[in-house]
Design a protein around this motif. Structure first.
Motif, mmCIF file in Angstrom:
data_model
loop_
_atom_site.group_PDB
_atom_site.id
_atom_site.type_symbol
_atom_site.label_atom_id
_atom_site.label_comp_id
_atom_site.label_asym_id
_atom_site.label_seq_id
_atom_site.Cartn_x
_atom_site.Cartn_y
_atom_site.Cartn_z
ATOM 1 N N ASN A 61 -53.812 -38.540 -10.064
ATOM 2 C CA ASN A 61 -53.577 -38.730 -11.878
ATOM 3 C C ASN A 61 -54.783 -37.794 -12.066
ATOM 4 O O ASN A 61 -55.749 -38.253 -12.778
ATOM 5 C CB ASN A 61 -53.771 -40.114 -12.334
ATOM 6 C CG ASN A 61 -53.477 -40.177 -13.722
ATOM 7 O OD1 ASN A 61 -52.987 -39.156 -14.500
ATOM 8 N ND2 ASN A 61 -53.917 -41.122 -14.188
ATOM 9 N N PRO A 62 -54.885 -36.560 -11.716
ATOM 10 C CA PRO A 62 -56.087 -35.735 -12.270
ATOM 11 C C PRO A 62 -56.185 -35.482 -13.816
ATOM 12 O O PRO A 62 -56.988 -35.228 -14.263
ATOM 13 C CB PRO A 62 -56.110 -34.468 -11.782
ATOM 14 C CG PRO A 62 -54.664 -34.439 -11.207
ATOM 15 C CD PRO A 62 -53.996 -35.836 -11.071
ATOM 16 N N GLN A 63 -55.027 -35.579 -14.425
ATOM 17 C CA GLN A 63 -54.955 -35.176 -16.231
ATOM 18 C C GLN A 63 -55.337 -36.591 -16.692
ATOM 19 O O GLN A 63 -55.271 -36.718 -17.946
ATOM 20 C CB GLN A 63 -53.647 -34.752 -16.320
ATOM 21 C CG GLN A 63 -53.517 -33.275 -15.842
ATOM 22 C CD GLN A 63 -52.669 -33.581 -14.201
ATOM 23 O OE1 GLN A 63 -52.181 -34.280 -14.078
ATOM 24 N NE2 GLN A 63 -52.852 -32.196 -13.751
ATOM 25 N N GLY A 64 -55.513 -37.901 -16.197
ATOM 26 C CA GLY A 64 -55.713 -39.043 -16.727
ATOM 27 C C GLY A 64 -54.575 -39.656 -17.610
ATOM 28 O O GLY A 64 -54.850 -39.993 -18.718
ATOM 29 N N ALA A 103 -54.584 -26.505 -2.440
ATOM 30 C CA ALA A 103 -55.663 -27.513 -2.087
ATOM 31 C C ALA A 103 -56.473 -27.778 -3.541
ATOM 32 O O ALA A 103 -57.597 -28.590 -3.398
ATOM 33 C CB ALA A 103 -56.618 -26.715 -1.569
ATOM 34 N N GLY A 104 -55.947 -27.637 -4.685
ATOM 35 C CA GLY A 104 -56.323 -28.212 -5.908
ATOM 36 C C GLY A 104 -56.648 -29.637 -6.325
ATOM 37 O O GLY A 104 -55.673 -30.268 -5.460
ATOM 38 N N ALA A 105 -57.112 -30.149 -7.152
ATOM 39 C CA ALA A 105 -57.097 -31.549 -7.495
ATOM 40 C C ALA A 105 -55.633 -32.090 -7.732
ATOM 41 O O ALA A 105 -55.336 -33.062 -7.453
ATOM 42 C CB ALA A 105 -58.256 -31.914 -8.667
ATOM 43 N N ALA A 106 -54.840 -31.185 -8.533
ATOM 44 C CA ALA A 106 -53.474 -31.759 -8.887
ATOM 45 C C ALA A 106 -52.417 -31.349 -7.963
ATOM 46 O O ALA A 106 -51.387 -31.628 -8.153
ATOM 47 C CB ALA A 106 -53.353 -31.089 -10.150
#
Length: 162
Positions: A61-64, A103-106
């Motif tokens: 849930n990188p966007q919260g 490989a990014g957070a999302a």
């Protein structure tokens, strides 16, 4: 590969392929409760080492965003539920829009896929009240070219039937 958590039987194979701005997901999971529905989520950590898969962390849930159904505002890790047949096998195919196998957070690569014991109600925060984790696997790239599709373009295509 999805492997059972301690004391569970659920296991299976999930294949993913990038197609434009979406990821195509095909899954076959067995050892489920017959004629039942199971929450299915991408979790934030690619770690299934704990006996109950708690090491995988929470939903990606990188966007919260709030937990929700895949067709509404939702966590990046909220996927359609698995629906088991009378033999306890769930076979499904769906697309996840806006996520990349990078490989990014999302991105999904390196995160964990988790199957839960109960259905996802898509409302209860933060996890959908889908119960304990019964199977877990880390999303990884194919071992060699052709590993997913059985051809030279293996990492770009996946078989339509599993």
């Amino acid at each position: 590969m999805l492997n059972p958590t301690a004391g569970q039987k659920a296991n299976g194979l999930v294949r993913m392929a990038q197609e434009g701005d979406r990821v195509v997901v095909r899954a076959r999971v067995s050892g489920l409760t017959p004629n039942s529905e199971h929450g299915f989520h991408v979790h934030e950590k690619g770690d299934c080492s704990a006996p109950d898969a708690s090491s995988a962390g929470e939903h990606l849930n990188p966007q919260g965003k709030p937990h929700g159904a895949p067709h509404a505002d939702h966590h990046a890790g909220d996927l359609p539920s698995l629906k088991a047949d009378a033999a306890g096998v769930a076979a499904t195919s769906f697309e996840v829009k806006g996520t990349l196998l990078g490989a990014g957070a999302a991105d999904l690569m390196g995160k964990a896929l988790v199957v839960h014991a109960d259905p996802d109600d898509y409302m209860t925060q933060p996890s959908g009240n889908s119960g304990k984790r019964i199977a877990c696997g880390v999303i990884a790239s194919p071992v060699k070219p052709g590993g997913l599709g059985g051809n030279a373009e293996g990492s770009k295509t996946i078989p339509k039937q599993m």
